[in-house]
Design an enzyme around this catalytic site. Structure first.
Site, short mmCIF file in Angstrom:
data_model
loop_
_atom_site.label_atom_id
_atom_site.label_comp_id
_atom_site.label_asym_id
_atom_site.label_seq_id
_atom_site.Cartn_x
_atom_site.Cartn_y
_atom_site.Cartn_z
N ARG A 1 -56.65 49.40 -47.47
CA ARG A 1 -57.31 50.80 -46.84
C ARG A 1 -57.31 50.26 -45.42
N SER A 2 -57.62 48.99 -45.01
CA SER A 2 -57.79 48.95 -43.64
C SER A 2 -56.50 48.75 -42.88
N THR B 1 -62.93 44.96 -29.55
CA THR B 1 -64.04 43.99 -29.83
C THR B 1 -63.57 42.98 -29.29
N PRO C 1 -65.13 38.76 -27.99
CA PRO C 1 -65.79 37.56 -28.31
C PRO C 1 -67.21 37.78 -28.01
N GLY D 1 -69.30 43.11 -29.22
CA GLY D 1 -69.18 43.67 -30.50
C GLY D 1 -69.69 45.30 -30.20
N LEU E 1 -62.21 55.81 -32.92
CA LEU E 1 -63.36 55.16 -34.12
C LEU E 1 -63.88 56.38 -34.93
N ASN E 2 -64.15 57.85 -34.44
CA ASN E 2 -64.37 58.84 -35.34
C ASN E 2 -63.25 58.82 -36.44
N GLN F 1 -81.91 50.60 -71.99
CA GLN F 1 -82.36 51.71 -71.02
C GLN F 1 -82.50 51.13 -69.73
N GLU G 1 -66.28 48.99 -37.43
CA GLU G 1 -66.38 50.36 -37.21
C GLU G 1 -67.90 50.82 -36.89
P1 TGC Z 1 -72.15 56.25 -24.66
O1 TGC Z 1 -72.68 56.07 -23.16
O2 TGC Z 1 -72.93 56.81 -25.58
O3 TGC Z 1 -70.66 57.00 -24.56
C1 TGC Z 1 -69.87 56.81 -23.84
C2 TGC Z 1 -68.78 58.28 -23.55
O4 TGC Z 1 -68.45 58.35 -24.88
C3 TGC Z 1 -68.84 59.44 -25.64
N1 TGC Z 1 -68.96 59.09 -26.86
C4 TGC Z 1 -68.17 59.70 -27.95
N2 TGC Z 1 -66.97 60.32 -27.94
C5 TGC Z 1 -66.43 60.38 -29.02
N3 TGC Z 1 -66.87 59.83 -30.21
C6 TGC Z 1 -67.92 59.14 -30.39
N4 TGC Z 1 -68.26 58.78 -31.61
C7 TGC Z 1 -68.80 58.87 -29.02
N5 TGC Z 1 -69.92 58.36 -28.95
C8 TGC Z 1 -69.97 58.32 -27.71
C9 TGC Z 1 -70.15 59.76 -24.93
O5 TGC Z 1 -70.29 61.18 -24.80
C10 TGC Z 1 -69.76 59.47 -23.50
O6 TGC Z 1 -69.02 60.16 -22.96
P2 TGC Z 1 -68.94 60.78 -21.49
O7 TGC Z 1 -67.93 61.73 -21.08
O8 TGC Z 1 -70.34 61.02 -21.01
O9 TGC Z 1 -68.34 59.30 -20.74
O10 TGC Z 1 -71.82 54.57 -24.84
P3 TGC Z 1 -72.52 53.27 -25.01
O11 TGC Z 1 -72.09 52.22 -24.22
O12 TGC Z 1 -73.83 53.80 -24.90
O13 TGC Z 1 -72.39 52.98 -26.49
C11 TGC Z 1 -72.53 53.80 -27.50
C12 TGC Z 1 -72.28 53.23 -28.90
C13 TGC Z 1 -73.46 51.99 -29.18
C14 TGC Z 1 -72.64 54.23 -29.96
C15 TGC Z 1 -70.71 52.63 -29.11
O14 TGC Z 1 -70.42 51.92 -28.04
C16 TGC Z 1 -70.62 52.22 -30.57
O15 TGC Z 1 -70.33 52.95 -31.53
N6 TGC Z 1 -70.60 50.89 -30.65
C17 TGC Z 1 -70.18 50.42 -32.05
C18 TGC Z 1 -68.55 49.58 -31.86
C19 TGC Z 1 -67.86 49.76 -32.92
O16 TGC Z 1 -68.02 50.55 -33.53
N7 TGC Z 1 -66.68 49.01 -32.76
C20 TGC Z 1 -65.52 49.25 -33.58
C21 TGC Z 1 -64.33 48.35 -33.11
S1 TGC Z 1 -62.94 48.83 -33.97
C22 TGC Z 1 -63.04 48.13 -35.80
O17 TGC Z 1 -64.07 47.67 -36.01
C23 TGC Z 1 -61.76 48.39 -36.49
S2 TGC Z 1 -62.10 47.83 -38.04
C24 TGC Z 1 -60.91 48.47 -38.73
C25 TGC Z 1 -60.23 48.12 -40.12
O18 TGC Z 1 -59.94 47.14 -40.32
O19 TGC Z 1 -60.23 49.10 -41.01
P1 FAD Z 2 -72.86 41.95 -32.62
O1 FAD Z 2 -72.42 43.36 -32.10
O2 FAD Z 2 -73.13 40.91 -31.99
O3 FAD Z 2 -74.08 42.48 -33.68
C1 FAD Z 2 -74.89 41.31 -34.59
C2 FAD Z 2 -75.96 42.01 -35.04
O4 FAD Z 2 -76.75 42.63 -34.19
C3 FAD Z 2 -75.56 43.24 -36.21
O5 FAD Z 2 -76.22 43.39 -37.35
C4 FAD Z 2 -76.06 44.28 -35.30
O6 FAD Z 2 -76.05 45.62 -36.12
C5 FAD Z 2 -77.14 44.10 -34.65
N1 FAD Z 2 -77.36 44.71 -33.25
C6 FAD Z 2 -76.50 44.66 -32.23
N2 FAD Z 2 -76.89 45.62 -31.38
C7 FAD Z 2 -78.30 46.03 -31.83
C8 FAD Z 2 -79.13 47.03 -31.37
N3 FAD Z 2 -78.99 47.60 -30.02
N4 FAD Z 2 -80.18 47.24 -32.24
C9 FAD Z 2 -80.15 46.65 -33.48
N5 FAD Z 2 -79.25 45.83 -33.95
C10 FAD Z 2 -78.24 45.63 -33.12
N6 FAD Z 2 -62.89 45.19 -33.93
C11 FAD Z 2 -61.62 45.81 -33.22
O7 FAD Z 2 -61.80 46.12 -31.96
N7 FAD Z 2 -60.47 45.91 -33.87
C12 FAD Z 2 -60.55 45.79 -35.16
O8 FAD Z 2 -59.11 46.02 -35.89
C13 FAD Z 2 -61.36 45.21 -35.81
N8 FAD Z 2 -61.06 44.65 -36.96
C14 FAD Z 2 -62.34 43.92 -37.64
C15 FAD Z 2 -62.06 43.51 -38.96
C16 FAD Z 2 -62.98 42.34 -39.57
C17 FAD Z 2 -62.66 41.81 -40.73
C18 FAD Z 2 -64.30 42.29 -38.76
C19 FAD Z 2 -65.43 41.57 -39.54
C20 FAD Z 2 -64.56 42.92 -37.78
C21 FAD Z 2 -63.41 43.77 -37.29
N9 FAD Z 2 -63.56 44.26 -35.93
C22 FAD Z 2 -62.61 44.88 -35.16
C23 FAD Z 2 -64.74 43.94 -34.93
C24 FAD Z 2 -66.27 44.85 -35.56
O9 FAD Z 2 -66.03 46.16 -34.98
C25 FAD Z 2 -67.34 44.38 -34.92
O10 FAD Z 2 -67.41 43.11 -35.79
C26 FAD Z 2 -68.60 45.11 -34.92
O11 FAD Z 2 -68.36 46.08 -34.01
C27 FAD Z 2 -69.77 44.37 -34.64
O12 FAD Z 2 -69.67 43.52 -33.71
P2 FAD Z 2 -70.09 42.02 -33.65
O13 FAD Z 2 -69.50 41.41 -34.83
O14 FAD Z 2 -69.94 41.42 -32.27
O15 FAD Z 2 -71.84 42.02 -33.77
#
Ligand code: TGC
Ligand code: FAD
Length: 389
Positions: free
Chosen positions: A95-96, A137, A139, A142, A244-245, A284, A368
């Protein structure tokens, strides 16, 4: 091979169109025939089942919601959800692969790309002839990607990219990486192609989770990226967050597939395992576990349905997607653990899929956006007060 019949306690099938049922069933059959027979071997060996890529392309599973003119199926979000649900019933790694290709590579090229970029990449990505990855992401960044240090500098004819990404699904396999970097302090998207000088994508090994998925570092050392590889419509952190949405939506559905797999395994086992002269399903305490699981799976399925309707109507808020991603990942892990308990010692064997799902779900709950980040996104939405820092 037994055909899988997924739990449908509330007749959710009656909410689906004939086309949606057909798509669900064809992916279900694909998972029974092509994924389940090979996945444990790949999981044990830490490899991704590459043979599936062309087959998934032929089935039209990449970029399912994008238009037919780019070689995609042009289906609705419910269909996309059903695809990820069925695939993750097989394995989160499969799925990823589809989430990344569809939501994190094809979606940004479609949404922020030029017409030339769309025509160059989308048909090949849809067919599975090319593979993509998404580098957000780093190092040291995240949960807070806004701090990223990967940087682009404008030069004659293009840009010079420096920096590093980490934890990138499909990185080593990818022909094209959608890389997010700061240009004059503003986050922009760049298409970095395999073979660009100074670009490397080594695989990260020794994972206990998502073993049937390739995870990589991406490093950029003075990489020249031509002008035409900038995603012209990308501007600010909002652009990757929009991607990400899409992916978080698919995960909310996907992990429901993991729940259905674990529940099904536990139910079959509990009916046939005899202790104290009776099937363990007759106790149960065991029935209380099934009551919890059937309730929570049904709630997740209904959540996904309504989320899909909101999304297709163009009314979905990111925080509504966070609610489903956060809830369903947490519940899926609970259900995996409860299912393992029901199998007792047998639950730890790879003859059953439960521990694989359980280990995978640790990553899915983290990527995500972690559980905590989605808690804070919801908290900010309902109170109007941000508590990220
Ligand atoms: P913030 O100031 O809140 O937002 C910046 C701008 O973005 C807008 N915005 C969004 N727009 C669309 N969708 C969303 N979900 C949005 N969230 C915020 C916001 O309105 C603003 O717009 P503008 O016009 O004012 O510039 O940004 P922040 O720096 O305070 O961060 C917000 C936070 C913490 C929620 C965000 O950074 C976050 O979601 N952090 C988590 C990081 C994350 O999810 N990383 C994922 C990496 S990719 C991955 O993991 C792939 S795994 C895939 C797989 O293998 O299946
Ligand atoms: P950190 O941000 O360091 O967080 C560590 C802990 O602290 C977490 O429990 C977190 O919830 C907590 N924490 C952090 N900030 C706060 C706060 N303000 N308040 C309370 N708690 C907090 N990324 C990509 O860009 N592309 C990809 O394709 C991708 N694939 C991935 C595949 C795998 C198998 C994995 C494991 C990760 C992948 N990622 C990818 C990265 C993933 O999105 C990040 O691991 C995730 O966003 C969290 O970042 P981090 O691991 O650096 O944790």
């Amino acid at each position: 091979m037994n055909k899988f019949v997924g739990l449908d306690y509330y007749d959710i099938k009656s909410l689906l169109t004939e086309e949606e049922i057909m798509i669900r069933d064809s992916v279900r059959e694909f998972v029974d025939n092509e994924v389940i027979p090979v996945i444990e071997k790949h999981y044990r060996e830490g490899t991704f089942p590459m043979d599936l890529v062309t087959k998934m392309g032929e089935l039209g599973l990449f970029g399912v919601t994008l238009p037919a003119e780019y070689g995609c199926a042009g289906l609705n979000s419910i269909c996309y959800g059903l695809v990820t649900q069925e695939l993750e019933r097989g394995d989160s790694g499969v799925r990823s692969f589809v989430s990344v290709q569809s939501s994190l590579v094809m979606y940004p090229i479609f949404t922020f790309g030029s017409e030339d970029q769309r025509r160059k990449w989308l048909p090949k990505l849809a067919a599975g002839e090319k593979i993509g990855c998404f580098g957000l992401t780093e190092p040291d960044f995240g949960s807070n990607p806004s701090g990223m240090i990967t940087k682009a500098e404008k030069v004659d004819g293009g840009f010079i990219l420096n920096g590093a990404k980490m934890w990138i699904t499909n990185g080593t396999l990818a022909d094209v990486a959608v890389v997010w970097a700061k240009l004059d302090g503003v986050v922009r998207g760049f298409l970095v192609e395999k073979g660009f000088k100074g670009f490397a994508a080594p695989e990260m090994k020794n994972k206990h989770s998502l073993r049937a998925s390739v995870t990589s570092e991406l490093t950029f050392q003075d990489v020249f990226v031509p002008e035409e590889n900038l995603l012209p419509g990308s501007k600010g952190l909002k652009s990757p967050l929009m991607c990400l949405n899409q992916a978080r939506y698919g995960i909310a559905w996907g992990v429901t597939g993991s729940m259905m797999a674990c529940y099904d395994t536990a139910l079959n086992y509990a009916k046939s395992r005899i202790q104290f002269g009776k099937p363990i399903a007759s106790f149960q305490l065991t029935q209380a576990k099934f009551a919890y699981m059937v309730t929570e799976i049904t709630k997740a399925q209904l959540l996904n349905q309504q989320l899909g309707k909101l999304k297709d109507a163009g009314n979905v808020k990111p925080s509504q997607i966070s609610l489903a991603k956060r809830n369903n990942c947490e519940i899926a892990l609970n259900i995996a653990r409860i299912s393992r308990e029901i199998l007792g010692a047998n639950g730890i064997l790879d003859e059953y899929p439960i521990m694989r799902h359980s280990a995978n779900l640790e990553s899915v709950k983290t990527y995500e956006g972690t559980h905590e980040m989605h808690t804070l996104i919801l908290g900010a939405d309902v109170t109007g007060i941000e508590a990220f820092n």
